[in-house]
Design an enzyme around this catalytic site. Sequence first.
Site, PDB file in Angstrom:
ATOM      1  N   GLU A 190       0.830  -1.223   0.000  1.00 29.08           N
ATOM      2  CA  GLU A 190       0.000   0.000   0.000  1.00 29.08           C
ATOM      3  C   GLU A 190       0.860   1.267   0.000  1.00 29.08           C
ATOM      4  O   GLU A 190       0.658   2.167   0.833  1.00 29.08           O
ATOM      5  CB  GLU A 190      -0.972  -0.008   1.193  1.00 29.08           C
ATOM      6  N   GLU A 310      -5.394  -8.151  -0.989  1.00 32.55           N
ATOM      7  CA  GLU A 310      -6.131  -7.925   0.265  1.00 32.55           C
ATOM      8  C   GLU A 310      -7.574  -7.630  -0.115  1.00 32.55           C
ATOM      9  O   GLU A 310      -7.828  -6.695  -0.891  1.00 32.55           O
ATOM     10  CB  GLU A 310      -5.582  -6.740   1.061  1.00 32.55           C
TER      11      GLU A 310
HETATM   12  O1  AHR Z   1      -5.350  -6.063   6.543  1.00 35.03           O
HETATM   13  C1  AHR Z   1      -5.274  -4.964   7.395  1.00 35.03           C
HETATM   14  C2  AHR Z   1      -4.511  -3.821   6.799  1.00 35.03           C
HETATM   15  O2  AHR Z   1      -5.245  -3.267   5.760  1.00 35.03           O
HETATM   16  C3  AHR Z   1      -3.183  -4.137   6.176  1.00 35.03           C
HETATM   17  O3  AHR Z   1      -2.144  -4.149   7.085  1.00 35.03           O
HETATM   18  C4  AHR Z   1      -2.998  -3.006   5.213  1.00 35.03           C
HETATM   19  O4  AHR Z   1      -2.215  -3.367   4.113  1.00 35.03           O
HETATM   20  C5  AHR Z   1      -4.400  -2.587   4.861  1.00 35.03           C
HETATM   21  O5  AHR Z   1      -4.580  -1.236   5.012  1.00 35.03           O
END
Ligand code: AHR
Length: 522
Positions: A190, A310
């Site tokens: 990210e 994610e």
């Molecule tokens: O999954 C939780 C968090 O969400 C992770 O650490 C991050 O990459 C995202 O913002």
Amino acid sequence: MKKVVFVVLTFMMSVGLLSAQQARIKIDVDRTIGEIDPNLYGNFVEHLGRCVYGGIYEPGSSLSDENGFRKDVMQAVKDLKVPLTRYPGGNFVSNYHWLDAVGPERVPRMDYAWQRLETNKFGTNEFVTWAKKVGTEPYFAVNLGTGTIEEAQWWVEYCNADGGSYYSELRKKHGYPEPHNIKYWGLGNEMDGPWQMGHLNAEDYVKKAREAAKLMKMVSPDIKLIAAGSSHYSREANPDYWNRTILEGLGEQIDYIALHMYVGNLNDNYYNFISTPMVMDSRTQVVRGMIYEQVQRMSRPKPIYIAWDEYNVWYRARTGKDAVGERALEEHYNLEDALVVAGFLNVFVRNADIVKMANMAQLVNVIAPIFTSEQGMFLQTIYYPLQLFANHMKGTSLDVLVDCETYNTQQFDNGMNERSSQQSNVPYLDVSAAVDGDEITICVVNRHKDKAISTDVLCQEGSFNGSFEVYEVNGPDIKSMNDFGKTLVETKKKSDIKAKADKFTYSFAPHSFTMIKGKVKK
Ligand code: AHR
């Protein structure tokens, strides 16, 4: 008399005995989309809350094995058939120095992403050992926030080089004579987010990631690299600019562009929430177009895929005390969340030609399908659709025609300042299908809260052959949750369907996810 007929018809419609329009799903095994990569059913373990400590790892517990791995959790992970697991973060990784967590001397550090003390007792070698035991392939993300490109290169050397060099010999000294052969490496996490330690603008990220990629591939030329695409969709963030810039700047180096997406039901609007996988679908199409644009410009074109590395429902445990410390992100899921997850999985399968990896965030305790205490564990609602997909949905994805009633929602707004997009004409049935040899599998979310939807499933090519198995994920109502000792939402095997040559009719229960599996004769 007229009134009585009207009341009876309305009642019959409401209980699904009579629908205004018979829905249709047309299955044509010749209309293929792409090969379904098993990595669509991946997962994610971050050093965050109780995901590692108290989740997969609890030395000293009577529930753990000789390595300190929780045996009950390992069994649940094996049943989930997790092909690939991303590690060690997440936001955590942008302040992580892998050398702190190998060998006999571990360096405790403050983890500033989640405001907790990281003992580093669990690190690279523990994760690889655990991954072997549960049969999942590790996917490591390197620190491109506070870390250096050289540190990333050394980590690849520690994991993948045979011997001779300092870091490969260090691995041997630590008790691992054979290389770990880590194939998948993420170039940061990210990096578009202002919350990220060491956040960069798109141009600076491209420069740093390109050099990291170069150094990492010098050690291990066959590794697959994943660039950090957009995770941030507010108007100011300009995700399209970010994605286009990194595809242009890193196209030659990378194999995947990673996208992230979380949704929630903050306004308690079921029909809006249940349609959010359509937003993921539209974001997929936008990035697909950018990839095509980039690849056709390359002097030596090569594929670049999307990794949704994610995704999940995450909105309850997102602020204040719920978002930091030892018990961060302990989201408790209900049935509607499970249906949204099933919708995400349908999106991956329907885009199987371009989406080749996806990782639910995360595996245990932290926005997770598996939830533990010191005494035991339970499976959250979102476990069940993922388990069905991972165990059954393989082969080639099919382009399915779905004809059913639709509804309109308000603007999509997950309450997290993300970009809104008008969602209207949302089909009540959300469908994906796959063919694998002579076997077909059909996945259907019935988004309707109250009504069963009677559907003709039609075979366009060849004929249905024999009876079809049916699995359904459902519960008493959309807010039903599981807990320790209480399972309200789970997979139930229903009666088989006897299919005729070219057709069967099935009534999809309200607020359900159904998987139907059987054979087609060509
Ligand atoms: O999954 C939780 C968090 O969400 C992770 O650490 C991050 O990459 C995202 O913002």
